[in-house]
Design an enzyme around this catalytic site. Structure first.
Site, mmCIF file in Angstrom:
data_model
loop_
_atom_site.group_PDB
_atom_site.id
_atom_site.type_symbol
_atom_site.label_atom_id
_atom_site.label_comp_id
_atom_site.label_asym_id
_atom_site.label_seq_id
_atom_site.Cartn_x
_atom_site.Cartn_y
_atom_site.Cartn_z
ATOM 1 N N SER A 73 0.827 -1.187 0.000
ATOM 2 C CA SER A 73 0.000 0.000 0.000
ATOM 3 C C SER A 73 0.872 1.252 0.000
ATOM 4 O O SER A 73 1.677 1.440 -0.912
ATOM 5 C CB SER A 73 -0.971 -0.065 1.183
ATOM 6 O OG SER A 73 -2.108 0.719 0.949
ATOM 7 N N ASP A 94 -9.029 -5.170 -5.864
ATOM 8 C CA ASP A 94 -8.656 -4.151 -4.877
ATOM 9 C C ASP A 94 -9.434 -2.868 -5.173
ATOM 10 O O ASP A 94 -9.224 -2.226 -6.213
ATOM 11 C CB ASP A 94 -7.152 -3.890 -4.955
ATOM 12 C CG ASP A 94 -6.623 -3.051 -3.796
ATOM 13 O OD1 ASP A 94 -7.429 -2.327 -3.174
ATOM 14 O OD2 ASP A 94 -5.410 -3.113 -3.531
ATOM 15 N N HIS A 123 -7.554 -5.772 -1.142
ATOM 16 C CA HIS A 123 -6.316 -5.129 -0.675
ATOM 17 C C HIS A 123 -5.641 -6.041 0.352
ATOM 18 O O HIS A 123 -5.682 -5.790 1.563
ATOM 19 C CB HIS A 123 -6.696 -3.781 -0.059
ATOM 20 C CG HIS A 123 -5.578 -2.801 0.043
ATOM 21 N ND1 HIS A 123 -4.932 -2.258 -1.042
ATOM 22 C CD2 HIS A 123 -4.992 -2.228 1.133
ATOM 23 C CE1 HIS A 123 -4.012 -1.402 -0.640
ATOM 24 N NE2 HIS A 123 -4.028 -1.373 0.679
#
Length: 654
Positions: free
Chosen positions: A198, A304, A335
């Site tokens: 991320s 995601d 995610h």
């Protein structure tokens, strides 16, 4: 194209007799000289644990001195005692104190001397015994670092780059946050690999895009490639907040007190209009792909909805254009970290990747298939290159069907119109569920049942000519696989995984830092439809992706929507659908009005990357009944739950 130095094993020409003689006498020596795998021969418990503060050369917090970023280091003591230099695995993160890392939200902890006692995740437990140093960097403005968080901007990137520079003898570090005693990095050979999920992976992308020497590889997981595309897509807002909110969320208390000017810059530079500004240019790493020297091992969930797959497509294509060595894993998850959806294979593959890229081991990973793709939960296939050779953009065209809003999809251009009214209470899940039924909120176009499998691989584009009834309008376009399947339930909590109570161990543990983590399993759903790819735009951006304008009701506008990259096989017997609608609830914000839009079908089309191109589509649809012959379904088709984005941060959890 940047030139990258690679470890190479040279094989000089020799006669057969010479080769045989050398093989007889030198094979053991050769095997010893060219190891294929690093081994856990170093003590993790006795590893050197230390902290330094690297001078970034910036002063964003305006306190009159250069900002220093905290760098926590775990490295093998035996190598240091032997005078042997080691490579570095580095994770630069804003999450080490505010939010935690990984599926169990681990935070850094420290001993009485202020040295790291627990480094989150398994990297140090596993790789330090194998001869690597593991470095955890607190981004500027977070945890024990000075400065301000500027959300992917100059401070974020240069504070992490400064650490790579220090590891290679080009920057200064100190043994304390405010002291003058310098710390050197004589224990490392400078060869650095950056990894992270991320925001952390985003920093790896950004640092690689500076072209910094010594950064040999990056492993970005679920990472952003351009921050504009995290907050907007072609003018359409994806979240109801901007980077100022995110900065405040991860700022240390000290940074919150000092960084008001940076916060104001983020507010002013990221207007909610969705217009492109210099702030976004600074945070666009795709434009600098030509500078990338490092190899790239990219991992992303195809579902995601936090860091969306558009980031993958544009970054991957730019890296390919500039000849960057790369590898990719694409999962069915949202995610989620690969440690939590394919753990054993992930640890083994990451180990081999770092051994090859940082230690120079000729283990063959560079000669293996480029792509691993999760086709069904826990069922993976490989692709020699990605997208596969023979993939071609194929123009599919919508046409009128027997009922309003229920049309066909094929190769032939047609005339006619379809009309829908934006309903902000409905999402792609609602549209797909009622694909065979006229509804006022969408226009759907469907093939007949396929006679052969049809593979989509890469990024699609949908060009729409629409006439709005109001001065504002948002558009959504989605590609849907219609047919029964079992998939990862990416819309549920866990985004495709369930966390178990059992633990497995990956590396060595100490009292303060366990190498044992909770196991996971795939969380699945039985569905009748699967959204394959999606994209959004503000119709006001029809003339430019950089700036929008008010619409004139009753006037037609043409815009091309960029859809997210994917790799999906629509099986024989299933149907492929294109849906065009307005606001995709909880995935984009609605416009200020509620427009009715009329599509000109003769000027609307989808450009879809099909393996085998138009010929493959023609073969797959030949002889099948047309969508027009498909009876209307009384019951809605079942899918995963409605998509939603409750988080506004590219968070490191899961």
């Amino acid at each position: 194209m940047p030139i990258r130095m690679r470890f190479t094993i040279w094989r000089p020409l020799a006669t057969a007799a010479t080769v045989a003689l050398l093989a007889a006498f030198l094979t053991p020596l050769t095997a010893q000289a060219a190891p294929r795998e690093s081994r856990p021969v170093h003590s993790y418990e006795n590893a050197v644990r230390e902290a330094v503060w690297v001078d970034t050369g910036l002063d964003l917090d305006r306190d009159g001195r250069h900002d220093r970023v905290a760098v926590d280091i775990v490295r093998p003591r035996e190598a240091a005692q032997q005078g042997r230099k080691v490579p570095v695995i580095m994770d630069a993160s804003p999450y080490y104190s505010c939010c935690g890392r990984g599926n169990e939200s681990q935070k850094k902890t420290y001993d009485a001397n202020g040295d790291v006692d627990r480094m989150p995740l398994f990297y140090d437990n596993y790789f330090v015994p194998r001869g690597y140093a593991v470095v955890g960097v607190d981004l500027a403005g977070t945890n024990r670092s000075d400065g301000c968080v500027d959300v992917g901007g100059r401070s974020d990137i240069l504070s992490a780059k400064a650490v790579v520079d220090w590891l290679n003898g080009r920057a200064t570090a100190y043994t304390t946050r405010t002291g003058t005693t310098e710390a050197d990095a004589s224990w490392t050979d400078g060869r650095t690999g950056m990894i992270g999920k991320s925001w952390d992976g985003t920093i790896a992308n950004g640092v690689a895009a500076t072209g910094v020497e010594g950064l040999e590889t990056i492993v970005p997981i679920s990472a952003i490639s351009s921050w504009y595309d995290y907050y907007f897509q072609q003018g359409a807002p994806l979240y109801d907040s901007g980077p100022d909110w995110l900065s405040n969320y991860v700022d240390s208390p000290d940074a919150r007190a000092k960084c008001g000017a940076v916060q104001q810059t983020l507010v002013e530079g990221a207007p909610r209009s969705g217009d492109w500004t210099p702030l976004w240019s600074e945070r666009d790493y795709v434009k600098d792909a030509r500078k990338v020297r490092a190899s790239v091992f990219l991992i992303h969930g195809m579902q995601d909805l936090n860091v969306r797959m558009k980031h993958v497509g544009q970054w991957w294509d730019a890296l390919a254009k500039h000849g960057v060595e790369r590898k990719i894993w694409l999962s069915q998850t949202g995610h989620v970290d690969p440690f939590d959806f394919r753990r054993a294979a992930w640890v083994k593959t990451l180990h081999r990747w770092f051994d090859h890229e940082l230690l120079g081991h000729d283990n063959g990973i560079d000669r293996e298939p480029m792509a691993d793709i999760e086709r069904h939960p826990d069922q993976w296939v490989t692709s020699k290159v990605w997208p596969p050779r023979g993939t071609a953009g194929t123009t599919l065209r919508p046409a009128d069907g027997p009922h309003p809003g229920v049309g066909t999809l094929g190769l032939r251009k047609d005339k006619g119109t379809e009309t829908f009214t934006d309903d902000p209470q409905h999402s792609e899940a609602d549209w797909a569920a009622h694909i065979d039924t006229p509804t006022p909120d969408k226009a759907g176009f469907v093939t007949g049942p396929l006679s052969r499998d049809l593979r989509l691989s890469g990024s699609s584009k949908v060009t729409v000519t629409a006439t709005p009834s109001t001065s504002t309008a948002h558009l959504s376009a989605v590609l849907v696989d219609l047919g029964p399947d079992t998939i990862r339930d990416y819309a549920a909590s866990g985004e495709g995984i369930s966390t178990l109570t059992e633990r497995t161990c990956w590396g060595e543990s100490t009292t303060g830092d366990s190498a044992c983590f909770k196991e996971t399993r795939a969380r699945t759903a039985d569905v009748d439809h699967t959204v394959v790819s999606r994209g959004w735009a503000d119709l006001g951006n029809h003339a430019s992706d950089l700036r929008g304008e008010p619409l004139t009701p009753g006037r037609p506008y043409t815009i091309t929507l960029d859809l997210a990259a994917t790799d999906h096989v629509v099986p024989a017997g299933h149907r492929l659908a294109l849906i065009v609608a307005g606001t995709d609830k909880d995935l984009i914000d609605p416009p200020s009005t509620r427009p009715t839009l009329t599509l000109d079908l003769s000027r609307t089309k989808a450009r879809v990357p099909l393996v085998g191109g138009a010929h493959a589509f023609a073969r797959a649809t030949a002889g099948s009944p047309s969508a027009a012959a498909t009876p209307l379904h009384g019951a809605p088709l079942h899918g995963v739950g409605a998509p939603h984005t409750v988080h506004r941060i590219p968070e490191g959890g899961r």
